[in-house]
Design an enzyme around this catalytic site. Structure first.
Site, PDB file in Angstrom:
ATOM      1  N   CYS A  41       0.845  -1.191   0.000  1.00 25.52           N
ATOM      2  CA  CYS A  41       0.000   0.000   0.000  1.00 25.52           C
ATOM      3  C   CYS A  41       0.887   1.250   0.000  1.00 25.52           C
ATOM      4  CB  CYS A  41      -0.911  -0.005   1.223  1.00 25.52           C
ATOM      5  SG  CYS A  41      -2.064   1.389   1.252  1.00 25.52           S
ATOM      6  N   ASP A  43       0.403   3.800   1.689  1.00 24.72           N
ATOM      7  CA  ASP A  43       0.341   4.381   3.039  1.00 24.72           C
ATOM      8  C   ASP A  43       1.750   4.704   3.565  1.00 24.72           C
ATOM      9  OD1 ASP A  43       0.153   4.565   5.985  1.00 24.72           O
ATOM     10  OD2 ASP A  43      -1.906   3.884   5.687  1.00 24.72           O
ATOM     11  N   ARG A  45       2.871   4.948   6.407  1.00 21.55           N
ATOM     12  CA  ARG A  45       3.306   4.223   7.605  1.00 21.55           C
ATOM     13  C   ARG A  45       3.813   2.824   7.290  1.00 21.55           C
ATOM     14  NH1 ARG A  45      -2.388   4.601  10.384  1.00 21.55           N
ATOM     15  NH2 ARG A  45      -2.848   4.030   8.230  1.00 21.55           N
ATOM     16  N   HIS A  97      -2.222  -4.025   5.017  1.00 23.15           N
ATOM     17  CA  HIS A  97      -1.968  -3.619   6.404  1.00 23.15           C
ATOM     18  C   HIS A  97      -3.279  -3.296   7.096  1.00 23.15           C
ATOM     19  CE1 HIS A  97      -2.568   0.818   5.862  1.00 23.15           C
ATOM     20  NE2 HIS A  97      -2.373   0.473   4.598  1.00 23.15           N
ATOM     21  N   CYS A 100      -6.083   0.105   6.976  1.00 23.79           N
ATOM     22  CA  CYS A 100      -5.798   0.653   5.650  1.00 23.79           C
ATOM     23  C   CYS A 100      -6.900   1.645   5.267  1.00 23.79           C
ATOM     24  CB  CYS A 100      -5.718  -0.479   4.628  1.00 23.79           C
ATOM     25  SG  CYS A 100      -5.388   0.084   2.943  1.00 23.79           S
TER      26      CYS A 100
HETATM   27 CO    CO Z   1      -3.412   1.184   3.009  1.00 29.57          CO
END
Ligand code: CO
Length: 208
Positions: A41, A43, A45, A97, A100
């Site tokens: 992803c 993302d 993090r 994750h 998400c």
């Molecule tokens: Co995500």
């Protein structure tokens, strides 16, 4: 974070690498032969190399919103074909994750413009697993289960492709479904039995 800091960080990183191996970048420039294609992803993090403890050159990486493998996404399919057919990676990983944002957005009745067709693929995963998901009363648990099922479906999307089917026959390429638990930092192998999944769908998706 000041954007100028990035360049200071870069200087420090170069110095650190060269202090261990003076030929580090020279060797890096010679080419790559990664073992893993990592699909994760976007993302901020959820990093790729960092959470796997890998170094530059060890993983070919593709990231998009909610780690989707969509057959008409030219970007994803180019990365997949290059990694599998040319770099000859032996492992393809889909890593989702918990918590998400993409998966969360797909669970809500909300018009997100250009994101709608992208997130619709996650809604399709929900529809496929509606019976199981609707038995989960806790919303966070249902949400995180959808994260796992989404990883599973994206792995299945991988084994529908000719690149993966051929590499599986040729050299036993393996597809893995993982989830990164943001709350603990732990990487979880969902241990999806893709050989079983492939058997179940082969009559429909076999590309010869
Ligand atoms: Co995500």
């Amino acid at each position: 974070m000041q954007i100028e800091k990035v360049f200071e960080n870069n200087e420090q990183w170069i110095a650190k690498k060269l202090s261990v191996d003076p030929h580090y970048f020279e060797n890096l420039s010679k080419g790559q032969s990664p073992e893993i294609l990592y699909i994760g992803c976007s993302d901020s993090r959820v990093t790729a190399e960092d959470l796997m403890g890998l170094q530059p050159g060890e993983a070919f990486v593709h990231r998009n919103i909610a780690n989707m493998v969509i057959s008409i996404d030219l970007n994803m399919m180019s990365v997949l074909n290059y990694a599998v057919r040319h770099l000859k990676v032996n492992h393809v990983v889909v890593c989702g994750h918990y918590f998400c944002g993409g998966v969360k957005a797909a669970m809500q009745a909300q018009d997100l413009g250009i994101l709608n067709p992208w997130l619709r693929n996650i809604r399709d995963v929900y529809r496929l697993h509606k019976t199981e998901l609707n038995t989960i009363t806790d919303e966070n648990q249902r949400y995180n289960r959808l994260v796992e099922l989404n990883v599973q479906e994206q792995c299945i999307n991988l084994i529908k492709t000719a690149a993966v089917q051929n590499a599986y026959k040729e050299r036993g390429l393996k597809v893995h479904g993982w989830v990164f638990d943001i709350q603990t930092g732990k990487l979880i192998d969902l241990k999806i039995d893709l050989e079983k999944e492939l058997k179940g769908i082969r009559e429909i998706y076999d590309l010869g």
